[in-house]
Design an enzyme around this catalytic site. Sequence first.
Site, PDB file in Angstrom:
ATOM      1  N   ASP A  15       0.811  -1.213   0.000  1.00 33.03           N
ATOM      2  CA  ASP A  15       0.000   0.000   0.000  1.00 33.03           C
ATOM      3  C   ASP A  15       0.846   1.265   0.000  1.00 33.03           C
ATOM      4  OD1 ASP A  15      -2.385  -1.468   0.048  1.00 33.03           O
ATOM      5  OD2 ASP A  15      -2.360  -1.603   2.223  1.00 33.03           O
ATOM      6  N   ARG A  95       0.126   3.013  16.498  1.00 34.00           N
ATOM      7  CA  ARG A  95      -0.236   4.015  15.495  1.00 34.00           C
ATOM      8  C   ARG A  95      -0.101   5.466  15.968  1.00 34.00           C
ATOM      9  NH1 ARG A  95       1.017   0.448  12.681  1.00 34.00           N
ATOM     10  NH2 ARG A  95      -0.261  -0.559  11.079  1.00 34.00           N
ATOM     11  N   ASP A 124      -6.929   1.887  11.017  1.00 29.58           N
ATOM     12  CA  ASP A 124      -5.741   2.731  11.023  1.00 29.58           C
ATOM     13  C   ASP A 124      -5.974   4.101  10.399  1.00 29.58           C
ATOM     14  OD1 ASP A 124      -4.181   0.969  12.392  1.00 29.58           O
ATOM     15  OD2 ASP A 124      -3.235   0.100  10.628  1.00 29.58           O
ATOM     16  N   SER A 173      -1.646  -9.639   4.560  1.00 35.42           N
ATOM     17  CA  SER A 173      -1.247  -8.314   5.037  1.00 35.42           C
ATOM     18  C   SER A 173      -0.812  -8.479   6.485  1.00 35.42           C
ATOM     19  CB  SER A 173      -2.414  -7.327   4.928  1.00 35.42           C
ATOM     20  OG  SER A 173      -2.048  -6.061   5.459  1.00 35.42           O
TER      21      SER A 173
END
Length: 395
Positions: A15, A95, A124, A173
Amino acid sequence: MGKGKVVLAFSGGLDTSICVPLLKEHYGFDEVITVAVDVGQPQHEVEEATKKGEKIADRHYTIDAREQFVREHVFRAIKANGSYEGYPMGTALARPLIAEEIVAVAKKEGAVAIAHGCTGKGNDQLRFDFIFRAHDYEVVAPIREMNLTREWEIEYAEEHGIPVPVKKEKPWSIDENFWSRSIEGGKLEDPAYHPPEEIYAWTASLADAPAEPEIISIGFEQGVPVSLNGKKMAGEDLILELNAIAGRHSVGRNDMMEDRILGLKARENYEHPAATVLLAAHHDLERLVLTRQELGFKQVVDGKWSELAYMGLVHEPLYAALNAFIDTTQERVTGTVDCMLFKGGVHIMGRTSPLALYSDDLVSFDSKTLDQCDAVGVSKYFGMQARLLQKVRKN
């Protein structure tokens, strides 16, 4: 002249890799600056992200935030018994820290916007957006805004000569830091699909786990783990060693249906051996040293803390207030907990603390320090209103 500089949260995965050319071709930015933040990923992933960023971006930063991640986020999660819908959070904890480090680079570089490679279906995007917007930055999210599919991304990367660690036949992923490893995507999106052993890297299968149990000892000081089997260790080192020990015993796997922030249900697979053991041990030690009232109220606080942490709302004023309460309770959470690891299970074997609210003399059936007759008076008043109501109903 284009739009100026944009800073991209960069992992080196599919990504974020295709976002580099997209930010120039589709969005018209003059410069793309990539930032990889090390919060305990495998070292080869950090090195690969660094090499790729330096190759395909105009400028690249790699920031080591591992010690900060442990001190400000992992330790807080342990103190708060942090879990969401039954599993220890990992990605969610990292994050906000990653986002703040990216903001710092954006300010240094004079960027006009910050970009990320999140989809419009996951959590996210919200965690990153919250931090970036709190600093008044424009947020650019190509994967979300262009409504891209994983297959399109793989083909786009191939067309632009961007190597990616994902193939159509195994499109997992993976997000990893030393507290947790998550695996999703591909056939795993089917809740009925049985995940192959190849998706796991930290935990042995139950079939391969040792036939004999292993007992370990974890020492805590003010709610924070400080030793393993009597050996004083720094936070990161302790977590890594415990990941290896507990992982051998198949401890710390979760295959679950999770409710994302947006309300979507998603099938998620996790590995978190050390987190599973440390949270179990910490929670048990709290029951030895905290009062009944503290434990009851802290259970509510821990639940709310976990909800805010899962959402990434670390600048919500309530988050700071909850941490203040939690830190006060942890002043007495000091002691040692012995755990048995066996075939995927964590079993508490014993616990000790110099601050234990426990008296073997008072509780023992063989002691006369407390006169048992004193309980007769308490018993006469115990449940009185309920007994009176029964009489009223009988009449």
